[in-house]
Design a protein around this motif. Sequence first.
Motif, PDB file in Angstrom:
ATOM      1  N   THR A   1       0.868  -1.397   0.055  1.00  0.00           N
ATOM      2  CA  THR A   1       0.060  -0.014  -0.013  1.00  0.00           C
ATOM      3  C   THR A   1       0.761   1.107  -0.027  1.00  0.00           C
ATOM      4  O   THR A   1       1.745   1.442   0.949  1.00  0.00           O
ATOM      5  CB  THR A   1      -0.889   0.238   1.162  1.00  0.00           C
ATOM      6  OG1 THR A   1      -1.690  -1.161   1.224  1.00  0.00           O
ATOM      7  CG2 THR A   1      -1.857   1.194   1.125  1.00  0.00           C
ATOM      8  N   LYS A   2       0.805   1.913  -1.179  1.00  0.00           N
ATOM      9  CA  LYS A   2       1.774   3.136  -1.308  1.00  0.00           C
ATOM     10  C   LYS A   2       0.976   4.467  -0.836  1.00  0.00           C
ATOM     11  O   LYS A   2      -0.082   4.608  -0.916  1.00  0.00           O
ATOM     12  CB  LYS A   2       2.185   3.437  -2.654  1.00  0.00           C
ATOM     13  CG  LYS A   2       2.509   1.808  -3.528  1.00  0.00           C
ATOM     14  CD  LYS A   2       3.715   1.685  -2.626  1.00  0.00           C
ATOM     15  CE  LYS A   2       4.395   0.350  -3.430  1.00  0.00           C
ATOM     16  NZ  LYS A   2       5.815  -0.074  -2.639  1.00  0.00           N
ATOM     17  N   ILE A   3       2.112   5.449  -0.525  1.00  0.00           N
ATOM     18  CA  ILE A   3       1.263   6.691  -0.280  1.00  0.00           C
ATOM     19  C   ILE A   3       1.640   7.496  -1.278  1.00  0.00           C
ATOM     20  O   ILE A   3       2.915   7.680  -1.568  1.00  0.00           O
ATOM     21  CB  ILE A   3       1.985   7.404   1.242  1.00  0.00           C
ATOM     22  CG1 ILE A   3       1.818   6.605   2.195  1.00  0.00           C
ATOM     23  CG2 ILE A   3       1.694   8.931   1.192  1.00  0.00           C
ATOM     24  CD1 ILE A   3       2.440   7.166   3.666  1.00  0.00           C
ATOM     25  N   VAL A   4       0.686   8.138  -2.171  1.00  0.00           N
ATOM     26  CA  VAL A   4       0.865   8.963  -3.358  1.00  0.00           C
ATOM     27  C   VAL A   4       0.505  10.401  -3.356  1.00  0.00           C
ATOM     28  O   VAL A   4       0.621  11.015  -4.160  1.00  0.00           O
ATOM     29  CB  VAL A   4       0.034   8.142  -4.509  1.00  0.00           C
ATOM     30  CG1 VAL A   4       0.342   6.695  -4.759  1.00  0.00           C
ATOM     31  CG2 VAL A   4      -1.539   8.000  -4.209  1.00  0.00           C
ATOM     32  N   GLY A   5       0.230  10.537  -1.958  1.00  0.00           N
ATOM     33  CA  GLY A   5      -0.075  12.151  -2.065  1.00  0.00           C
ATOM     34  C   GLY A   5      -0.693  12.472  -0.623  1.00  0.00           C
ATOM     35  O   GLY A   5      -1.125  11.571   0.119  1.00  0.00           O
ATOM     36  N   ALA A   6      -0.494  13.589  -0.351  1.00  0.00           N
ATOM     37  CA  ALA A   6      -1.164  14.274   1.019  1.00  0.00           C
ATOM     38  C   ALA A   6      -1.515  15.716   0.759  1.00  0.00           C
ATOM     39  O   ALA A   6      -0.966  16.247  -0.154  1.00  0.00           O
ATOM     40  CB  ALA A   6      -0.018  14.017   2.217  1.00  0.00           C
ATOM     41  N   SER A   7      -2.658  16.132   1.494  1.00  0.00           N
ATOM     42  CA  SER A   7      -2.909  17.560   1.295  1.00  0.00           C
ATOM     43  C   SER A   7      -3.455  18.069   2.482  1.00  0.00           C
ATOM     44  O   SER A   7      -3.674  17.312   3.562  1.00  0.00           O
ATOM     45  CB  SER A   7      -4.047  17.724   0.363  1.00  0.00           C
ATOM     46  OG  SER A   7      -5.168  17.090   0.578  1.00  0.00           O
ATOM     47  N   THR A   8      -3.573  19.227   2.572  1.00  0.00           N
ATOM     48  CA  THR A   8      -4.004  19.921   3.973  1.00  0.00           C
ATOM     49  C   THR A   8      -5.732  19.974   4.073  1.00  0.00           C
ATOM     50  O   THR A   8      -6.350  19.646   3.010  1.00  0.00           O
ATOM     51  CB  THR A   8      -3.652  21.490   3.904  1.00  0.00           C
ATOM     52  OG1 THR A   8      -4.005  22.243   2.922  1.00  0.00           O
ATOM     53  CG2 THR A   8      -2.017  21.334   3.955  1.00  0.00           C
ATOM     54  N   GLY A   9      -6.105  20.610   4.986  1.00  0.00           N
ATOM     55  CA  GLY A   9      -7.669  20.556   5.364  1.00  0.00           C
ATOM     56  C   GLY A   9      -7.957  19.648   6.259  1.00  0.00           C
ATOM     57  O   GLY A   9      -8.513  18.500   6.112  1.00  0.00           O
ATOM     58  N   SER A  10      -7.311  19.653   7.467  1.00  0.00           N
ATOM     59  CA  SER A  10      -7.407  18.728   8.384  1.00  0.00           C
ATOM     60  C   SER A  10      -6.586  17.542   8.069  1.00  0.00           C
ATOM     61  O   SER A  10      -6.792  16.473   8.717  1.00  0.00           O
ATOM     62  CB  SER A  10      -8.789  18.233   8.823  1.00  0.00           C
ATOM     63  OG  SER A  10      -9.347  19.294   9.495  1.00  0.00           O
ATOM     64  N   ILE A  11      -5.713  17.574   7.061  1.00  0.00           N
ATOM     65  CA  ILE A  11      -5.051  16.485   6.532  1.00  0.00           C
ATOM     66  C   ILE A  11      -5.748  15.377   5.660  1.00  0.00           C
ATOM     67  O   ILE A  11      -6.508  14.610   6.447  1.00  0.00           O
ATOM     68  CB  ILE A  11      -3.934  16.081   7.739  1.00  0.00           C
ATOM     69  CG1 ILE A  11      -2.863  17.023   8.085  1.00  0.00           C
ATOM     70  CG2 ILE A  11      -2.959  14.959   6.796  1.00  0.00           C
ATOM     71  CD1 ILE A  11      -2.159  16.630   9.061  1.00  0.00           C
ATOM     72  N   ILE A  12      -5.519  15.238   4.578  1.00  0.00           N
ATOM     73  CA  ILE A  12      -5.932  14.282   3.634  1.00  0.00           C
ATOM     74  C   ILE A  12      -4.782  13.488   3.206  1.00  0.00           C
ATOM     75  O   ILE A  12      -3.939  13.932   2.656  1.00  0.00           O
ATOM     76  CB  ILE A  12      -6.734  14.724   2.743  1.00  0.00           C
ATOM     77  CG1 ILE A  12      -7.820  15.733   3.021  1.00  0.00           C
ATOM     78  CG2 ILE A  12      -7.256  13.571   1.804  1.00  0.00           C
ATOM     79  CD1 ILE A  12      -8.885  14.986   3.636  1.00  0.00           C
ATOM     80  N   LEU A  13      -4.526  12.029   3.758  1.00  0.00           N
ATOM     81  CA  LEU A  13      -3.585  11.337   3.316  1.00  0.00           C
ATOM     82  C   LEU A  13      -4.287  10.588   1.977  1.00  0.00           C
ATOM     83  O   LEU A  13      -5.230   9.803   2.063  1.00  0.00           O
ATOM     84  CB  LEU A  13      -3.345  10.369   4.163  1.00  0.00           C
ATOM     85  CG  LEU A  13      -1.954   9.352   3.821  1.00  0.00           C
ATOM     86  CD1 LEU A  13      -0.887  10.354   3.894  1.00  0.00           C
ATOM     87  CD2 LEU A  13      -1.613   8.462   5.312  1.00  0.00           C
TER      88      LEU A  13
END
Length: 354
Positions: free
Chosen positions: A186-198
């Motif tokens: 299972t890979k991490i392909v991105g993250a963003s702000t806004g209470s944090i979205i992984l």
Amino acid sequence: MDVSELHHLADWYIDHYTNLNSLYNAVLSPIQHNANQPGKQPVENQLDSLLSYLRTMKFDELSLQQLRMLSTLGVDRFVGSTGSDFIEAIIRTSDYDPATAATKINQALSTLSEAHSGFSSYRKAIEALKIADSEPKSLTDTITVRVGFQSDASIENITDWKVSAQDWYDIIRGLALAANEAPEDTKIVGASTGSIILILAGTLSVTTLLALISKNIASVAKDIIGIRNQIETLRQQKLLTTVIEKELKKQETTKKDQALKEIISLIKKQTPGLDGEQVTAVESSIKKLLTFNEKGGNVDFVAPDTDGDDPDEDESEGNEERRGALAAVRSAIHEYQEVREQIKLLSDFSNNQN
């Protein structure tokens, strides 16, 4: 919501807008005529076409944040099954009034048009800046999973980050072991702000298990919201006694306690033959997912597109297994999304009560 998600939502909305605008106007025309002229025009054919389109609109590829954006813009009332309910409520009703219906449809068209103008302007600006291709690309045979750290599940400091990272390692590890895969698949392909979205790229097997668990957790959440709405309704009607409230809250606690046992039993049936270490790991995954949900965190999926299947793909055993795995994960995600929509309706009802 990051730039790529908003750009994708703009594309999705603009693609639907032409049909929405045309079909709504087709219904509006005879209704306006009937409101002002003695000779009446039929509206059933136009109405059936609009309702058919609304009922077949698909929201699988939209995340929870994207759906909330449609709600913020006010267009969620006029699209999909909610839109068809809106139309039927103002036309197929015993107190139908053409003038009133025409006014409400005009208001809907105005709202839809404003959103279209906004999305069009945004898309042009983003494309002019050449940053529209920033969306993380899912890997082959993986499903996009968005993990939202919100409410009590939010990450506010480095200690929260460490705890949440360990929890999600344990969650994925347990499901990976059950699927006879490695956690690092299972890979991490991105993250963003806004209470944090992984943003994760989950394998078909792990995502199927995660969607099944999420669907059952959502079902429990739906039941609990229903109980809380019942309590609030009785309170407003001045029918809520201490005994009734205590009994309803006891039902809420019982549902939470039963949820863990039922979900564990479901996953054991889904993945028979698990050894002791796998069972322990899966149980830990489920417990942590339940806790994550209770804290206000959410898990969302983007269903794989059926159009992505290759009709020329050979009928070898490996490809047959892949198609079966894709069908299974689609089914699990769709079931989760159905419950998610039911929760939204209940939450809207709850908010309207307050």
